[in-house]
Scaffold this motif. Structure first.
Motif, PDB file in Angstrom:
ATOM      1  N   ILE A 131      10.190  -8.494 -20.842  1.00 22.55           N
ATOM      2  CA  ILE A 131      10.183  -8.774 -19.403  1.00 22.55           C
ATOM      3  C   ILE A 131      10.164  -7.670 -18.624  1.00 22.55           C
ATOM      4  O   ILE A 131      11.268  -6.918 -18.457  1.00 22.55           O
ATOM      5  CB  ILE A 131      11.349  -9.767 -19.206  1.00 22.55           C
ATOM      6  N   PRO A 132       9.146  -7.173 -17.759  1.00 21.69           N
ATOM      7  CA  PRO A 132       9.273  -6.120 -16.892  1.00 21.69           C
ATOM      8  C   PRO A 132      10.479  -6.337 -16.001  1.00 21.69           C
ATOM      9  O   PRO A 132      10.648  -7.566 -15.417  1.00 21.69           O
ATOM     10  CB  PRO A 132       7.986  -5.971 -16.331  1.00 21.69           C
ATOM     11  N   LEU A 133      11.252  -5.169 -15.502  1.00 23.02           N
ATOM     12  CA  LEU A 133      12.112  -5.485 -14.626  1.00 23.02           C
ATOM     13  C   LEU A 133      11.646  -5.050 -13.033  1.00 23.02           C
ATOM     14  O   LEU A 133      10.479  -4.759 -12.882  1.00 23.02           O
ATOM     15  CB  LEU A 133      13.209  -4.139 -14.784  1.00 23.02           C
ATOM     16  N   PRO A 134      12.198  -5.640 -12.072  1.00 28.83           N
ATOM     17  CA  PRO A 134      11.729  -5.568 -10.736  1.00 28.83           C
ATOM     18  C   PRO A 134      11.407  -4.221 -10.332  1.00 28.83           C
ATOM     19  O   PRO A 134      12.197  -3.232 -10.739  1.00 28.83           O
ATOM     20  CB  PRO A 134      12.826  -6.326  -9.750  1.00 28.83           C
ATOM     21  N   GLN A 135      10.153  -3.941  -9.639  1.00 30.14           N
ATOM     22  CA  GLN A 135       9.866  -2.736  -9.086  1.00 30.14           C
ATOM     23  C   GLN A 135      10.415  -2.369  -7.444  1.00 30.14           C
ATOM     24  O   GLN A 135      10.204  -1.306  -7.010  1.00 30.14           O
ATOM     25  CB  GLN A 135       8.370  -2.496  -9.263  1.00 30.14           C
ATOM     26  N   TRP A 136      10.507  -3.454  -6.965  1.00 30.02           N
ATOM     27  CA  TRP A 136      11.099  -3.579  -5.581  1.00 30.02           C
ATOM     28  C   TRP A 136      12.159  -4.558  -5.547  1.00 30.02           C
ATOM     29  O   TRP A 136      12.327  -5.762  -6.149  1.00 30.02           O
ATOM     30  CB  TRP A 136      10.044  -4.096  -4.427  1.00 30.02           C
ATOM     31  N   LYS A 137      13.105  -4.249  -4.586  1.00 28.59           N
ATOM     32  CA  LYS A 137      14.180  -5.397  -4.358  1.00 28.59           C
ATOM     33  C   LYS A 137      13.481  -6.087  -3.079  1.00 28.59           C
ATOM     34  O   LYS A 137      12.668  -5.683  -2.381  1.00 28.59           O
ATOM     35  CB  LYS A 137      15.200  -4.682  -3.536  1.00 28.59           C
ATOM     36  N   ALA A 138      13.836  -7.567  -3.054  1.00 28.37           N
ATOM     37  CA  ALA A 138      13.459  -8.281  -2.175  1.00 28.37           C
ATOM     38  C   ALA A 138      14.650  -8.404  -0.985  1.00 28.37           C
ATOM     39  O   ALA A 138      15.683  -8.448  -1.337  1.00 28.37           O
ATOM     40  CB  ALA A 138      13.092  -9.789  -2.699  1.00 28.37           C
ATOM     41  N   ASN A 139      13.904  -8.552   0.378  1.00 26.25           N
ATOM     42  CA  ASN A 139      14.807  -8.522   1.371  1.00 26.25           C
ATOM     43  C   ASN A 139      15.262 -10.055   1.737  1.00 26.25           C
ATOM     44  O   ASN A 139      14.394 -10.776   2.040  1.00 26.25           O
ATOM     45  CB  ASN A 139      13.959  -8.005   2.555  1.00 26.25           C
ATOM     46  N   PRO A 140      16.404 -10.358   1.636  1.00 29.76           N
ATOM     47  CA  PRO A 140      17.007 -11.871   1.710  1.00 29.76           C
ATOM     48  C   PRO A 140      16.690 -12.361   3.393  1.00 29.76           C
ATOM     49  O   PRO A 140      16.534 -13.709   3.455  1.00 29.76           O
ATOM     50  CB  PRO A 140      18.504 -11.648   1.514  1.00 29.76           C
ATOM     51  N   GLU A 141      16.527 -11.424   4.011  1.00 28.80           N
ATOM     52  CA  GLU A 141      16.478 -11.689   5.693  1.00 28.80           C
ATOM     53  C   GLU A 141      14.958 -12.073   5.862  1.00 28.80           C
ATOM     54  O   GLU A 141      14.546 -12.908   7.016  1.00 28.80           O
ATOM     55  CB  GLU A 141      16.982 -10.412   6.659  1.00 28.80           C
ATOM     56  N   THR A 142      13.979 -11.497   5.156  1.00 28.55           N
ATOM     57  CA  THR A 142      12.602 -11.802   5.410  1.00 28.55           C
ATOM     58  C   THR A 142      11.861 -12.475   4.292  1.00 28.55           C
ATOM     59  O   THR A 142      10.708 -13.216   4.489  1.00 28.55           O
ATOM     60  CB  THR A 142      11.836 -10.362   5.663  1.00 28.55           C
ATOM     61  N   ASP A 143      12.405 -12.181   3.144  1.00 29.14           N
ATOM     62  CA  ASP A 143      11.616 -12.855   1.908  1.00 29.14           C
ATOM     63  C   ASP A 143      12.576 -13.502   0.949  1.00 29.14           C
ATOM     64  O   ASP A 143      12.583 -13.454  -0.141  1.00 29.14           O
ATOM     65  CB  ASP A 143      10.938 -11.947   1.171  1.00 29.14           C
ATOM     66  N   PRO A 144      13.164 -14.641   1.480  1.00 26.88           N
ATOM     67  CA  PRO A 144      14.245 -15.343   0.622  1.00 26.88           C
ATOM     68  C   PRO A 144      13.662 -16.019  -0.664  1.00 26.88           C
ATOM     69  O   PRO A 144      14.535 -16.049  -1.592  1.00 26.88           O
ATOM     70  CB  PRO A 144      15.037 -16.143   1.600  1.00 26.88           C
ATOM     71  N   ASP A 145      12.339 -16.489  -0.563  1.00 25.82           N
ATOM     72  CA  ASP A 145      12.008 -17.129  -1.437  1.00 25.82           C
ATOM     73  C   ASP A 145      11.607 -16.161  -2.653  1.00 25.82           C
ATOM     74  O   ASP A 145      11.184 -16.669  -3.810  1.00 25.82           O
ATOM     75  CB  ASP A 145      10.588 -17.662  -1.049  1.00 25.82           C
ATOM     76  N   ALA A 146      11.723 -14.895  -2.421  1.00 18.31           N
ATOM     77  CA  ALA A 146      11.479 -14.011  -3.531  1.00 18.31           C
ATOM     78  C   ALA A 146      12.588 -13.516  -4.391  1.00 18.31           C
ATOM     79  O   ALA A 146      12.691 -12.576  -5.162  1.00 18.31           O
ATOM     80  CB  ALA A 146      10.868 -12.690  -3.119  1.00 18.31           C
ATOM     81  N   LEU A 147      13.828 -14.437  -4.189  1.00 22.53           N
ATOM     82  CA  LEU A 147      15.080 -14.197  -4.805  1.00 22.53           C
ATOM     83  C   LEU A 147      15.386 -15.355  -5.626  1.00 22.53           C
ATOM     84  O   LEU A 147      14.771 -16.475  -5.487  1.00 22.53           O
ATOM     85  CB  LEU A 147      16.044 -14.122  -3.673  1.00 22.53           C
ATOM     86  N   PHE A 148      16.162 -15.149  -6.702  1.00 19.52           N
ATOM     87  CA  PHE A 148      16.459 -16.332  -7.535  1.00 19.52           C
ATOM     88  C   PHE A 148      17.459 -17.093  -6.633  1.00 19.52           C
ATOM     89  O   PHE A 148      18.360 -16.636  -5.912  1.00 19.52           O
ATOM     90  CB  PHE A 148      17.179 -15.989  -8.665  1.00 19.52           C
ATOM     91  N   SER A 149      17.564 -18.474  -6.883  1.00 15.28           N
ATOM     92  CA  SER A 149      18.283 -19.338  -5.973  1.00 15.28           C
ATOM     93  C   SER A 149      19.784 -19.892  -6.813  1.00 15.28           C
ATOM     94  O   SER A 149      19.774 -19.455  -8.221  1.00 15.28           O
ATOM     95  CB  SER A 149      17.487 -20.626  -5.634  1.00 15.28           C
ATOM     96  N   LYS A 150      20.436 -20.245  -5.909  1.00 14.41           N
ATOM     97  CA  LYS A 150      21.756 -20.697  -6.544  1.00 14.41           C
ATOM     98  C   LYS A 150      21.689 -21.713  -7.844  1.00 14.41           C
ATOM     99  O   LYS A 150      20.878 -22.430  -7.638  1.00 14.41           O
ATOM    100  CB  LYS A 150      22.706 -21.125  -5.352  1.00 14.41           C
ATOM    101  N   ASP A 151      22.434 -21.477  -8.866  1.00 17.63           N
ATOM    102  CA  ASP A 151      22.355 -22.223 -10.066  1.00 17.63           C
ATOM    103  C   ASP A 151      21.145 -21.891 -10.953  1.00 17.63           C
ATOM    104  O   ASP A 151      20.935 -22.530 -11.835  1.00 17.63           O
ATOM    105  CB  ASP A 151      22.626 -23.772  -9.430  1.00 17.63           C
TER     106      ASP A 151
END
Length: 290
Positions: A208-228
């Motif tokens: 599983i390749p690791l992320p190459q960029w951090k996602a910005n919660p303020e502009t791209d919240p859908d690019a983050l894992f969600s609660k649970d």
């Protein structure tokens, strides 16, 4: 041109871009001050005359142009930084293949545990933040967005790799890609840990390749894992990934995930919340809880 010469040139160009950014910002401050003063006069006079409308329209047009110019310089600077990091990584890999090491990147067999943990923390902190243009979607390997189906990790890339442990059990470890064989569709990877000196040959489904960029919660919240959401996360102060639930996603770009690791020693089957950087949280391929 040698890598060192190219890096030196890029650093000089980056320095000039930083100076241009400051000059552009200083230029725009005068205009922003005029906008503020104009609004204050309007409030004092308690009216919005055609004169003020025209003046503000011109000031805001100039402010928008100034912001776009500064944004362009900053994006150019980020490109230079990415190019420098790429050259440094190529130099590190070439030195590793030649058996030449530096103080900042010693061989794993001589690296103290604390040094390795510090390097992993630095890798997480320096992971670039994805900054897209207006309306642009984050790319694969940004935050929680997985790699495309035909993606092949490059030599030197860090991945989560599923290997067999000494006791026969399988576990997910942090590893570095050595090579990829397109004929067999298999990777060769090295355990990042100083204690794991064995080289592993693994199929694509075990990588599983690791992320190459951090996602910005303020502009791209859908690019983050969600609660649970069920994930694999690197357990703090180790080089192994374990199943966990997202307790709290990052709220700011510099924030970590808060996760609950599966742990049967607790009554509810999960550990207390622990922080794990975006760099070391990936989608779990196993959906069922063990």
């Amino acid at each position: 041109m040698s890598a060192d010469t190219k890096i030196a040139e890029l650093l000089t160009e980056l320095h000039q871009l930083i100076k241009q950014t400051q000059e552009e910002r200083s230029r725009s401050e005068h205009n922003l001050l005029n906008i503020q003063k104009t609004h204050e006069r309007m409030q004092t006079e308690n009216k919005t005359s055609p004169y003020y409308r025209t003046k503000l329209r011109g000031l805001y047009t100039t402010a928008k142009a100034d912001a776009e110019a500064e944004c362009s310089i900053l994006r150019h600077s980020l490109d230079k930084i990415a190019e420098i990091k790429s050259l440094l990584e190529e130099r590190r890999i070439a030195a590793k293949m030649a058996g030449v090491y530096s103080d900042s990147d010693p061989p794993r067999k001589t690296m103290r545990r604390g040094v390795l943990m510090t390097l992993l923390q630095q890798s997480a902190m320096t992971l670039p933040l994805w900054i897209g243009k207006p309306g642009e979607s984050p790319p694969p390997l940004c935050g929680a967005i997985p790699a495309s189906g035909d993606y092949v990790a490059k030599q030197g890339d860090k991945v989560a790799a599923r290997v067999k442990a000494v006791d026969g059990d399988e576990q997910w470890i942090l590893a570095e890609v050595v090579s990829y064989n397109h004929s067999t569709n298999k990777y060769e990877v090295d355990d990042i840990d100083e204690e794991g000196k064995e080289r592993h040959t693994l199929s694509r489904r075990r990588i599983i390749p690791l992320p190459q960029w951090k996602a910005n919660p303020e502009t791209d919240p859908d690019a983050l894992f969600s609660k649970d959401q069920l994930v694999l996360a690197l357990y703090p102060q180790t080089t192994c990934f374990y199943r966990a639930l997202i307790h709290t996603p990052p709220h700011r770009p510099q924030d970590d995930y808060s996760v609950l690791f599966e742990d049967t020693s607790y009554a509810d089957g999960y550990s207390p919340p622990l922080n794990v950087a975006q760099r070391y949280v990936v989608a779990c391929k196993e959906n069922k809880k063990k």
